[in-house]
Design an enzyme around this catalytic site. Structure first.
Site, PDB file in Angstrom:
ATOM      1  N   CYS A 205      -2.928   4.352   0.114  1.00 43.21           N
ATOM      2  CA  CYS A 205      -4.048   4.529   0.899  1.00 43.21           C
ATOM      3  C   CYS A 205      -4.881   5.796   0.395  1.00 43.21           C
ATOM      4  CB  CYS A 205      -3.524   4.919   2.318  1.00 43.21           C
ATOM      5  SG  CYS A 205      -3.152   3.601   3.280  1.00 43.21           S
TER       6      CYS A 205
ATOM      7  N   CYS B  94       1.819   5.658   3.198  1.00 39.68           N
ATOM      8  CA  CYS B  94       1.516   4.844   1.981  1.00 39.68           C
ATOM      9  C   CYS B  94       0.886   5.479   0.755  1.00 39.68           C
ATOM     10  CB  CYS B  94       0.358   3.776   2.460  1.00 39.68           C
ATOM     11  SG  CYS B  94      -0.034   2.678   1.322  1.00 39.68           S
TER      12      CYS B  94
ATOM     13  N   SER C 105       6.440  -4.020  -3.693  1.00 38.16           N
ATOM     14  CA  SER C 105       6.981  -3.120  -3.226  1.00 38.16           C
ATOM     15  C   SER C 105       6.228  -2.122  -2.363  1.00 38.16           C
ATOM     16  CB  SER C 105       7.582  -2.150  -4.271  1.00 38.16           C
ATOM     17  OG  SER C 105       6.560  -1.888  -5.441  1.00 38.16           O
TER      18      SER C 105
ATOM     19  N   HIS D  44       0.281  -2.098   1.093  1.00 35.34           N
ATOM     20  CA  HIS D  44      -1.070  -1.981   0.988  1.00 35.34           C
ATOM     21  C   HIS D  44      -1.584  -3.111  -0.027  1.00 35.34           C
ATOM     22  CE1 HIS D  44      -4.729   0.755   1.209  1.00 35.34           C
ATOM     23  NE2 HIS D  44      -5.102  -0.204   0.338  1.00 35.34           N
TER      24      HIS D  44
ATOM     25  N   GLN E 199      -2.253  -5.818  -9.769  1.00 35.09           N
ATOM     26  CA  GLN E 199      -2.006  -5.172 -10.966  1.00 35.09           C
ATOM     27  C   GLN E 199      -2.822  -5.663 -12.279  1.00 35.09           C
ATOM     28  OE1 GLN E 199       2.205  -3.793 -11.271  1.00 35.09           O
ATOM     29  NE2 GLN E 199       2.615  -5.063  -9.325  1.00 35.09           N
TER      30      GLN E 199
ATOM     31  N   ASN F 293       1.223  -9.621  -6.751  1.00 33.45           N
ATOM     32  CA  ASN F 293       2.487 -10.064  -5.749  1.00 33.45           C
ATOM     33  C   ASN F 293       2.332  -9.857  -4.382  1.00 33.45           C
ATOM     34  OD1 ASN F 293       3.856 -10.999  -8.222  1.00 33.45           O
ATOM     35  ND2 ASN F 293       4.542  -9.046  -8.637  1.00 33.45           N
TER      36      ASN F 293
ATOM     37  N   HIS G  20      -5.452  -0.506   4.789  1.00 33.42           N
ATOM     38  CA  HIS G  20      -4.019  -0.992   4.641  1.00 33.42           C
ATOM     39  C   HIS G  20      -3.879  -2.275   4.916  1.00 33.42           C
ATOM     40  CE1 HIS G  20       0.211   0.477   3.875  1.00 33.42           C
ATOM     41  NE2 HIS G  20       0.454  -0.320   4.952  1.00 33.42           N
TER      42      HIS G  20
ATOM     43  N   HIS H 125      -3.036  -4.887  -2.974  1.00 32.94           N
ATOM     44  CA  HIS H 125      -3.347  -4.513  -4.147  1.00 32.94           C
ATOM     45  C   HIS H 125      -2.845  -5.587  -5.118  1.00 32.94           C
ATOM     46  CE1 HIS H 125       1.010  -3.528  -4.166  1.00 32.94           C
ATOM     47  NE2 HIS H 125       0.994  -3.322  -5.251  1.00 32.94           N
TER      48      HIS H 125
END
Length: 355
Positions: free
Chosen positions: A55, A52, A161, A164, A168, A153, A115, A166
């Site tokens: 990570c 990943c 995409s 993990h 933005q 997203n 993760h 997350h």
């Protein structure tokens, strides 16, 4: 002709923030489904994935090595959609070919080193840490840019995409289309009604309760009257606030609680890691809104746009009529709110473990 029934008959609803109409066709919820079925994904995600890019201690595609972080970690996106240094360009050829260059930056925020843990599986203090990181990013980026967009997203079905967990943060030198519309709508409402649009709307939803999913002392989550997506929700403060930086410590904590509550109910609805696009809208950082009194029409709010329609594997498609005419939905917002409201407040994975 029979009397109009909002749960059976087609009708249109007006979106106050965008100025657009939504076609509601509740009778279509009964139609059989023979269309595309998605992969629901798996629940056995490891807590650490050596392949990943997000990570801790792993090397990203850029060659940069992630620190061994134990709290939210922010870095500039290796494939940023916006650049800090873009040559200035303004073009307008008879109003037909119009172009304007834009500067900005794009950052990634890893919610935690784990993760496997999405937002509903994090503790309230961990979610509060994410909120505090959002606030720090607003404070940093707003000194340079007019707009700061915090969003997430979640899920491959929704275009994510990297699995993990997350979000933005994109910042730009101009205010984008949708928040510009929201800005205009809120300003016009204040001018015509001498009231704050979204604070007044939240108060009406609190009194009604039919579209309320969950609430606490400071926040309410509703399926908005004008919702486009089947299980779309709107997170609203019950108090006047224009930007996230204005939240007190207690309001941040209660926001962590409300974010946990709504995302748990999403996961519980179809017993899956419920995908969505989530994003915050707050007052832009333009010169006319530098003083608080100049942005009184604004109210901080958060949108959740989940694509799922009937199950973990069937999603809503915005095609055909939606692309050519106007947005259309099958179930009413009130029906969607009732389904979400009925979900347990304990995450299904925790409940299954306890059983």
């Amino acid at each position: 002709m029979s009397e109009f029934d909002v749960t059976e008959h087609p009708h249109r609803r007006f979106n106050l923030l965008t100025g657009e109409w939504v076609l509601v066709s509740p009778h279509r919820a009964k139609r059989p489904w023979q269309g595309q079925v998605e992969d629901a994904g798996e629940d056995n995600t490891p807590s650490y994935d050596p392949s990943c890019f997000l990570c801790p201690t792993n090397t990203r595609i850029s060659g940069d090595v992630n620190p061994d972080y134990d709290s939210p970690f922010v870095f500039t996106n290796d494939f940023a959609a916006l650049h800090q240094q873009t040559p200035d360009a303004q073009r307008d050829d008879e109003g037909l070919f119009v172009l304007s260059s834009v500067e900005g930056t794009s950052r990634v925020i890893c919610y935690s080193p784990n993760h496997s843990l999405t937002m509903p599986e994090l503790s309230q203090p961990q979610i509060q840490g994410i909120i505090q990181t959002w606030i720090a990013q607003y404070q940093d980026l707003s000194t340079t840019y007019q707009w700061v967009q915090v969003f997430e997203n979640k899920g491959a079905i929704n275009g994510c995409s990297n699995p993990h967990p997350h979000g933005q943060i994109w910042a730009s030198s101009s205010v984008p289309t949708l928040p510009a519309r929201a800005d205009k709508a809120q300003a016009e409402y204040l001018q015509h009604h001498d009231k704050n649009l979204l604070l007044t709307y939240a108060q009406r939803e609190m009194a009604d309760g039919e579209r309320t999913v969950v609430e606490n002392a400071d926040w309410i989550v509703v399926v908005p009257y004008w919702a486009s997506w089947p299980f779309e929700t709107l997170v609203l403060p019950k108090f006047a606030v224009t930007r996230m930086e204005e939240l007190s410590d207690s309001q941040q904590l209660s926001l962590a609680d409300i974010m946990q509550q709504i995302t748990i109910r999403y996961d519980n609805l179809f017993q899956c890691a419920f995908p969505y696009s989530m994003g915050w809208h707050s007052a832009p950082y333009t010169s006319q809104y530098e003083a608080l009194e100049g942005r009184q029409h604004w109210q901080l709010h958060c949108h959740f746009y989940p694509p799922l329609l009937r199950s973990a594997t069937i999603k809503k498609f915005m095609v055909g009529y939606e692309m050519m005419a106007e947005t259309q939905r099958d179930m009413t917002p009130e029906q969607a709110a009732e389904r979400l409201r009925q979900q347990a407040s304990i995450h299904y994975k925790t409940a299954n473990t306890n059983n």
